[in-house]
Design an enzyme around this catalytic site. Sequence first.
Site, PDB file in Angstrom:
ATOM      1  N   LYS A 194      -5.325  28.595  19.507  1.00  0.00           N
ATOM      2  CA  LYS A 194      -4.847  27.300  18.791  1.00  0.00           C
ATOM      3  C   LYS A 194      -4.552  26.503  19.892  1.00  0.00           C
ATOM      4  O   LYS A 194      -4.269  26.702  20.904  1.00  0.00           O
ATOM      5  CB  LYS A 194      -3.528  28.047  18.074  1.00  0.00           C
ATOM      6  N   SER A 231      -0.237  26.395   9.503  1.00  0.00           N
ATOM      7  CA  SER A 231      -0.806  25.597  10.404  1.00  0.00           C
ATOM      8  C   SER A 231      -1.865  26.107  11.167  1.00  0.00           C
ATOM      9  O   SER A 231      -2.892  25.380  11.560  1.00  0.00           O
ATOM     10  CB  SER A 231       0.242  25.180  11.235  1.00  0.00           C
ATOM     11  N   SER A 276       3.034  30.154   9.568  1.00  0.00           N
ATOM     12  CA  SER A 276       1.897  29.489  10.249  1.00  0.00           C
ATOM     13  C   SER A 276       0.619  30.657  10.610  1.00  0.00           C
ATOM     14  O   SER A 276      -0.494  30.110  10.915  1.00  0.00           O
ATOM     15  CB  SER A 276       2.025  28.657  11.229  1.00  0.00           C
TER      16      SER A 276
END
Lengths: 100, 484
Positions: free
Chosen positions: B83, B158, B182
């Site tokens: 990420k 997210s 997320s």
Amino acid sequence: MSARITRDDVIHVATLARLALDDERIETFTGQLAAILEHAQDVEALDLADVPPTSHPYPLVNVLRPDVATATLSNEQALAAAPQAESGRFRVPTILGEAP
Amino acid sequence: MSAAAAGSADTALRIAAAVRAGERSAVDVLEAHLARIDATEADVHAFNLVTVDAARAAAAAVDQRVAAGEDPGPLAGVPIALKDNLCTRGVATTCSSKILEGWIPPYDATVVQRVWAAGAVPVGKTNLDEFAMGSSTENSAFGVTRNPRNLTKVSGGSSGGSAAAVAAGFSAISLGSDTGGSIRQPAALCGVVGVKPTYGMVSRYGLIAFASSLDQIGPFATTVADAALLLEAIAGHDPADATSIPQPAPKLVEHLDDGVAGLRVGIVTELMGDGIHPDVLARVRDAADALAAAGATVEEVSVPAITYGLSAYYLIAPAEASSNLARFDGVRFGLRVDAGTTNEMMVASRTAGFGDEVKRRIMLGTYALSAGYYDAFYGQAQKVRTLICRDFDAAYECFDVLLSPTSPTTAFDIGAIADPLTMYLNDICTIPTNLAGHPAMSIPFGTGSDGLPVGVQVLAPALGEVAMFRAAAALEAAAPTKEA
């Protein structure tokens, strides 16, 4: 219960947060923040006088390390991503209103 | 049904075993994944950056170590996606924000060091909602990530890019971060496994902070065993993170076949009603039946205070974010927009650099912390957090793990949810875990009537990962086949 967030509150908070909002955003944010805070009224309305707060989920206290210097970023590495640097330091525009 | 890009990657366990045994080369494994990226990444947009050259060099280095008789580690030759809020030394890290565009971190996050040390091959940095604030990856400054199972749908958020990368077969595993869901919500929407570990089990050093008392890094994978393997590699004490639990990484893989005989499973009543789609409720009931059939005892349990979770979260998380994001001031790194004075420069830089959702949360948090409102909002929310911990504790006196939906719905259309509060409701099942600091994970379990994946959430008390993974493994074994 606290009063509904106003346009003036939003302008004040933007100043505190170092954000410049145009009129359209001030309008939109005022409505949206009011709706979110209204949703939070269930929490606001609870009687929690005797309940202690939880600021952190895991009970760790006084996490210390030996007071020994270890390798860290060099001055050059620390400044490598700076928008402006000079003489080994971060350079910023004048802090007060007028340049000397 | 629109074009889909779901990939069929091999598992990390099989890849690592074959590479360590010299039966497959890490370079070949990587090229197969790069070929899938070439074929469909333009449609999916899972990545902000694919590090092709660095990945080829890393894979070649793994093969050289095997040839030299060394063991590269438990993730030998396994392609992994990271990420883009995890700092990577020498590789741009953006948080999908214009304010960090082009920033090159001078150090690696601890989890990045650990996956390198385990022999994994990082292939790129994945897209996210800006600063991890969102539930659809539509808030990225660099464009939305599409769901590989149906490209008209969101990937969740997210960590949408990390979920999509694994679902599309771009990498065997990936890392995300979970502040209010997320990791778990995008895992559910993309039909993969996603784990939010106990707060403090995985070092946050080098994770760009959103809400420090809630953030936790965790794995995505196509199987429960791969998620366990990756969590073992990244967990364990780190002196660089003062909130790191001083314990070694748990042993998880060796317990996956333990079964669930006698395991006490509670279905969370408060998360089985209003606001949850009937298809999702039906899959959770199916999952409960499957656990019962495998020997677990299953009952309903009430955790009343979690109904206040969403309100408490949307006061606490923005408050912490408004403080954490004060560091983006145009002085030391990131975007600077020139203006007369330093204060004017800071205002101009932050105004140009942050997107609307980030601004909204900074505003909300600043307001909740400001004079006259602190006690009513932030202080009150911290007390609600205590109530949620107490109610979870009471439930875990009678149950080993809890069961609920991960997300109220399957993946929704890109652009369908414009109102912030409506978007926040996506996190209603996942937020309570973060407030309590507990672990939870999402496992794909069948589909809705729209054919899209449904995720079932297994929750456990702090450091209850072994029981959680046992239940997850049993659910995986009983799950209806993914590609019906």
